[in-house]
Design a protein around this motif. Structure first.
Motif, mmCIF file in Angstrom:
data_model
loop_
_atom_site.group_PDB
_atom_site.id
_atom_site.type_symbol
_atom_site.label_atom_id
_atom_site.label_comp_id
_atom_site.label_asym_id
_atom_site.label_seq_id
_atom_site.Cartn_x
_atom_site.Cartn_y
_atom_site.Cartn_z
ATOM 1 N N GLY A 1 0.822 -1.209 0.000
ATOM 2 C CA GLY A 1 0.000 0.000 0.000
ATOM 3 C C GLY A 1 0.852 1.252 0.000
ATOM 4 O O GLY A 1 1.979 1.270 0.509
ATOM 5 N N GLY A 2 0.311 2.305 -0.621
ATOM 6 C CA GLY A 2 0.936 3.620 -0.542
ATOM 7 C C GLY A 2 2.268 3.772 -1.241
ATOM 8 O O GLY A 2 3.060 4.630 -0.863
ATOM 9 N N LEU A 3 2.522 2.951 -2.255
ATOM 10 C CA LEU A 3 3.842 3.024 -2.888
ATOM 11 C C LEU A 3 3.872 4.009 -4.053
ATOM 12 O O LEU A 3 4.909 4.231 -4.651
ATOM 13 N N GLY A 4 2.727 4.616 -4.384
ATOM 14 C CA GLY A 4 2.657 5.496 -5.556
ATOM 15 C C GLY A 4 3.578 6.694 -5.469
ATOM 16 O O GLY A 4 4.199 7.077 -6.452
ATOM 17 N N LYS A 5 3.691 7.284 -4.267
ATOM 18 C CA LYS A 5 4.529 8.483 -4.148
ATOM 19 C C LYS A 5 6.010 8.127 -4.142
ATOM 20 O O LYS A 5 6.846 8.895 -4.590
ATOM 21 N N ARG A 6 6.316 6.925 -3.591
ATOM 22 C CA ARG A 6 7.726 6.537 -3.518
ATOM 23 C C ARG A 6 8.270 6.135 -4.884
ATOM 24 O O ARG A 6 9.421 6.361 -5.192
ATOM 25 N N MET A 7 7.446 5.499 -5.688
ATOM 26 C CA MET A 7 7.928 4.992 -6.980
ATOM 27 C C MET A 7 6.985 5.458 -8.086
ATOM 28 O O MET A 7 6.186 4.684 -8.595
ATOM 29 N N PRO A 8 7.045 6.731 -8.461
ATOM 30 C CA PRO A 8 6.096 7.216 -9.473
ATOM 31 C C PRO A 8 6.260 6.546 -10.827
ATOM 32 O O PRO A 8 5.265 6.249 -11.494
ATOM 33 N N TRP A 9 7.504 6.254 -11.212
ATOM 34 C CA TRP A 9 7.703 5.635 -12.530
ATOM 35 C C TRP A 9 7.132 4.230 -12.578
ATOM 36 O O TRP A 9 6.516 3.834 -13.561
ATOM 37 N N VAL A 10 7.360 3.495 -11.496
ATOM 38 C CA VAL A 10 6.838 2.134 -11.459
ATOM 39 C C VAL A 10 5.320 2.162 -11.467
ATOM 40 O O VAL A 10 4.663 1.383 -12.178
ATOM 41 N N ALA A 11 4.743 3.116 -10.706
ATOM 42 C CA ALA A 11 3.282 3.227 -10.680
ATOM 43 C C ALA A 11 2.754 3.557 -12.065
ATOM 44 O O ALA A 11 1.760 2.984 -12.521
ATOM 45 N N PHE A 12 3.445 4.462 -12.775
ATOM 46 C CA PHE A 12 3.024 4.833 -14.131
ATOM 47 C C PHE A 12 3.056 3.614 -15.055
ATOM 48 O O PHE A 12 2.083 3.319 -15.751
ATOM 49 N N CYS A 13 4.177 2.864 -15.029
ATOM 50 C CA CYS A 13 4.306 1.722 -15.940
ATOM 51 C C CYS A 13 3.303 0.625 -15.602
ATOM 52 O O CYS A 13 2.690 0.041 -16.491
ATOM 53 N N PHE A 14 3.131 0.358 -14.300
ATOM 54 C CA PHE A 14 2.158 -0.666 -13.908
ATOM 55 C C PHE A 14 0.754 -0.238 -14.323
ATOM 56 O O PHE A 14 -0.041 -1.052 -14.809
ATOM 57 N N GLY A 15 0.477 1.057 -14.184
ATOM 58 C CA GLY A 15 -0.833 1.563 -14.575
ATOM 59 C C GLY A 15 -1.076 1.397 -16.063
ATOM 60 O O GLY A 15 -2.167 0.990 -16.481
ATOM 61 N N ILE A 16 -0.048 1.692 -16.870
ATOM 62 C CA ILE A 16 -0.181 1.513 -18.319
ATOM 63 C C ILE A 16 -0.481 0.054 -18.628
ATOM 64 O O ILE A 16 -1.385 -0.279 -19.403
ATOM 65 N N GLY A 17 0.264 -0.859 -17.977
ATOM 66 C CA GLY A 17 0.049 -2.284 -18.218
ATOM 67 C C GLY A 17 -1.343 -2.714 -17.806
ATOM 68 O O GLY A 17 -2.024 -3.438 -18.529
ATOM 69 N N ALA A 18 -1.791 -2.232 -16.629
ATOM 70 C CA ALA A 18 -3.098 -2.654 -16.118
ATOM 71 C C ALA A 18 -4.214 -2.144 -17.017
ATOM 72 O O ALA A 18 -5.102 -2.907 -17.423
ATOM 73 N N LEU A 19 -4.157 -0.855 -17.373
ATOM 74 C CA LEU A 19 -5.210 -0.294 -18.212
ATOM 75 C C LEU A 19 -5.165 -0.904 -19.607
ATOM 76 O O LEU A 19 -6.200 -1.150 -20.230
ATOM 77 N N GLY A 20 -3.963 -1.164 -20.108
ATOM 78 C CA GLY A 20 -3.839 -1.778 -21.439
ATOM 79 C C GLY A 20 -4.462 -3.157 -21.464
ATOM 80 O O GLY A 20 -5.192 -3.512 -22.394
ATOM 81 N N THR A 21 -4.206 -3.972 -20.428
ATOM 82 C CA THR A 21 -4.781 -5.311 -20.410
ATOM 83 C C THR A 21 -6.297 -5.256 -20.289
ATOM 84 O O THR A 21 -7.009 -6.071 -20.870
ATOM 85 N N ALA A 22 -6.795 -4.269 -19.525
ATOM 86 C CA ALA A 22 -8.244 -4.154 -19.399
ATOM 87 C C ALA A 22 -8.875 -3.621 -20.683
ATOM 88 O O ALA A 22 -10.080 -3.748 -20.860
ATOM 89 N N GLY A 23 -8.089 -3.022 -21.574
ATOM 90 C CA GLY A 23 -8.638 -2.547 -22.838
ATOM 91 C C GLY A 23 -9.249 -1.169 -22.757
ATOM 92 O O GLY A 23 -10.377 -0.939 -23.172
ATOM 93 N N ILE A 24 -8.479 -0.212 -22.209
ATOM 94 C CA ILE A 24 -8.955 1.171 -22.109
ATOM 95 C C ILE A 24 -8.456 1.936 -23.341
ATOM 96 O O ILE A 24 -7.294 1.791 -23.712
ATOM 97 N N PRO A 25 -9.316 2.755 -23.993
ATOM 98 C CA PRO A 25 -9.046 3.266 -25.321
ATOM 99 C C PRO A 25 -7.649 3.748 -25.723
ATOM 100 O O PRO A 25 -7.154 3.186 -26.688
ATOM 101 N N PRO A 26 -6.962 4.676 -25.098
ATOM 102 C CA PRO A 26 -5.763 5.087 -25.840
ATOM 103 C C PRO A 26 -4.604 4.091 -25.777
ATOM 104 O O PRO A 26 -3.514 4.433 -26.187
ATOM 105 N N LEU A 27 -4.825 2.889 -25.288
ATOM 106 C CA LEU A 27 -3.695 1.960 -25.156
ATOM 107 C C LEU A 27 -3.843 0.774 -26.099
ATOM 108 O O LEU A 27 -4.916 0.538 -26.668
ATOM 109 N N ASN A 28 -2.747 0.003 -26.239
ATOM 110 C CA ASN A 28 -2.725 -1.023 -27.289
ATOM 111 C C ASN A 28 -3.708 -2.161 -27.056
ATOM 112 O O ASN A 28 -4.212 -2.749 -28.003
ATOM 113 N N GLY A 29 -4.008 -2.465 -25.775
ATOM 114 C CA GLY A 29 -4.957 -3.547 -25.525
ATOM 115 C C GLY A 29 -6.326 -3.251 -26.096
ATOM 116 O O GLY A 29 -7.037 -4.152 -26.541
#
Lengths: 118, 473
Positions: B342-370
């Motif tokens: 929990g609460g790791l977003g502020k400590r690791m912003p880049w990791v949070a960004f990349c994980f978020g891209i992966g998560a949203l992409g797999t779920a199939g959210i419009p501007p991403l490749n999934g």
């Protein structure tokens, strides 16, 4: 006639191997089952390539003319040699991991060593 | 020519063990990536006959667009993972790199060979390397997972061998193009196809055979989980579609694949919601995405096959991205439990960004490749049956639900961890590269389609492949 027996034998060995892997709780017996299954496939391959009263697939000056009528198919034999090597390496790796598992769990019974479910 | 790549990789696998320098393995894998990228842009199908035996008799490697597409994906993901592992793997690092080199050789061999027994040999090479990599940590959990994977995996590849042996007995050849000419649609061939698909479905994690995946992923080191979930599953799917389309030449709707795909998709999605362990959750998500791929492939139409291959491509990128980003979190915190993180977003912003891209992409959210590939799957399934499309959309919503849960559990809320170490650059750069590729393909799907469309043509035009390999008009 002997061909049908060979096919039947390999089929029975396959069933035995799958039974052994699926039903026996002991790890070593499971690995033996895998080896039996692989050997049954080797027997199947050799049987596919063989013929009644076949001769070894080596051309000599005496049998040049009749070679294609009597020779067995050499390709399955090459496949079996390759497959034996693969099966050897898998068995060796499996036994290695089994030794390490025995050190951790102090048992070879797979039903007693399951922390993972699902 | 292709022998140069193979000998460089084999030599690197040996030398990295003797000289104890990781850079040898990494540069060999990057070299093979550049080689396949250059080979992709040559005009027609390239052939390589080993020891000069002509095609129906000797072993040939066929460098067509589909095989090269897979080889580029594999070596690309492998190079990123190899760079990532420099700081991640702490002990016995050189043995790890030897296994990674052998795994690369196995995967390249699967994607490029034109001989079905040769495919089996490389499949086993890949399998043995992956069993050893799963057991790599040698602790209690990884040993047990590796044993489970090894016994079921080698049993299933034995079934594949039975299928290949029967196919040889029926057609008298091992060359895939020659075999395609000699196969008729008799019931015996359907039994053989069933044996082969049964053998392959364990490696591609179709539902009755998916049980190894969620056990193996948490036990393996994170880069290995990334490889298992992306390229190893991908090569299982690749072998399935290669054998169905190129060897058996089935072009109609393949109901068995669609039904299995539907079950896989729904079961994977539902099981993922219940998980508390992040890696198990990601593993079930992989199972669910494989279901999408098989539904699309099972359509057999050009639109369906294109969508399936594009989703395979995106899934390889996204799953690698997710596991590598989670690997950094695991490296810092040492726990995989959703309730403790929990609460790791502020400590690791880049990791949070990349994980978020992966998560949203797999779920199939419009501007991403999934989204791009899922949209193509919806379009392709709508033509056959709208029910399948609606199930796919519902599962997509479920996917979004569990990824939002994971994301908020890991990155939001109060922080309980003290991050003392700085994330190494070698771990951060690969995930940022992957995230950028995902965004670019999401905004401009044409770039992805540029690789996928020629690959689809190879699958759908079986005659062209046979002509190219056997050289008859």
């Amino acid at each position: 006639m002997i061909m049908i027996e060979l096919y039947l034998t390999s089929g029975l060995m396959m069933m035995l191997g799958v039974y052994c892997v699926a039903m026996k709780p002991n790890l070593i017996k499971k690995i033996i089952g895998l080896a039996i299954f692989t050997d049954a496939i080797h027997l199947l391959l050799i049987t596919i390539g063989s013929r009644e009263n076949g001769i070894p697939p080596i051309i000599t000056p005496e049998n040049v003319n009749t070679f294609s009528q009597f020779s067995v198919d050499p390709v399955p034999q090459a496949l079996v040699l390759t497959s034996i090597v693969i099966s050897l390496s898998i068995t060796a790796l499996a036994l290695c991991i089994a030794i390490i598992a025995y050190r951790h769990f102090k048992t070879l019974d797979t039903e007693k060593m399951s922390d993972l479910r699902g | 020519m292709i022998t140069i790549v193979l000998s460089v990789l084999f030599l690197a696998a040996f030398l990295v063990l003797v000289l104890k320098r990781d850079i040898i393995a990494i540069s060999a894998i990057i070299f093979s990536f550049i080689f396949f990228l250059l080979a992709y842009f040559s005009p027609d199908i390239m052939m390589f006959a080993f020891s000069g035996w002509s095609p129906p008799f000797g072993i040939v490697w066929v460098l067509d667009k589909l095989g090269l597409f897979m080889a580029i994906m594999i070596t690309g993901i492998m190079s990123l993972t190899a760079v990532y592992s420099v700081k991640y793997v702490k002990e016995r690092k050189h043995r790890y790199y030897t296994l990674i080199c052998l795994l690369t050789i196995g995967l390249i061999g699967i994607s490029l060979t034109g001989d079905i027994f040769n495919m089996y040999v490389f499949f086993e090479l890949m399998s043995v390397a992956s069993y050893a990599l799963v057991a790599f940590l040698l602790n209690k959990e990884s040993t047990e997972a590796a044993l489970k994977y090894l016994i079921t995996g080698s049993l299933s590849s034995s079934f594949l061998l039975v299928g290949i042996a029967m196919l040889y007995g029926l057609t008298g050849t091992l060359n895939m193009a020659d075999m395609a000419l000699k196969i008729s649609g008799g019931p015996v061939f359907m039994i053989v196809l069933g044996l082969i698909l049964g053998g392959l479905s364990l490696k591609s994690a179709i539902v009755p055979f998916h049980f190894w995946l969620p056990d193996v992923h948490p036990a393996a080191p994170s880069p290995v989980s990334a490889l298992l979930s992306s390229v190893i599953i991908g090569s299982g799917v690749y072998m399935t579609i290669r054998i169905i389309f190129t060897v058996f030449g089935i072009m109609s709707i393949f109901w068995m694949l669609i039904i299995l795909g539907l079950i896989t998709m729904v079961v994977g999605g539902l099981m993922a919601i219940m998980q508390k362990d992040v890696k198990r959750l990601l593993a079930y998500s992989t199972v669910s995405q494989v279901g999408y791929i098989f539904i699309a492939i099972g359509m057999g139409t050009p639109a369906g096959v294109t969508a399936g291959l594009f989703h395979l491509f995106n899934n390889i990128l996204l799953k690698c991205l997710l596991f590598l980003s989670f690997g950094i979190i695991l490296w810092h915190t040492g726990t995989r439990d959703l309730n403790k993180l929990g609460g790791l977003g502020k400590r690791m912003p880049w990791v949070a960004f990349c994980f978020g891209i992966g998560a949203l992409g797999t779920a199939g959210i419009p501007p991403l490749n999934g989204f791009a590939s899922k949209w193509l799957i919806y379009l392709a399934t709508w033509e056959v049956s709208p029910i399948i499309t609606s199930i796919a959309i519902i599962v997509s919503a479920i996917t979004l639900a569990y990824y939002l849960k994971v994301f908020s559990c890991i990155f939001m809320g109060p922080s309980t961890f003290k991050i003392v170490k700085k994330t190494p650059k070698t771990m951060l750069i690969p995930i940022i590269i992957l995230a950028i590729i995902c965004i670019i393909i999401g905004i401009l799907p044409q770039i992805g389609m540029m690789f996928v469309e020629p690959a689809t043509n190879v699958l759908l035009e079986q005659g062209q492949y046979i002509n190219a390999v056997l050289g008859v008009g």
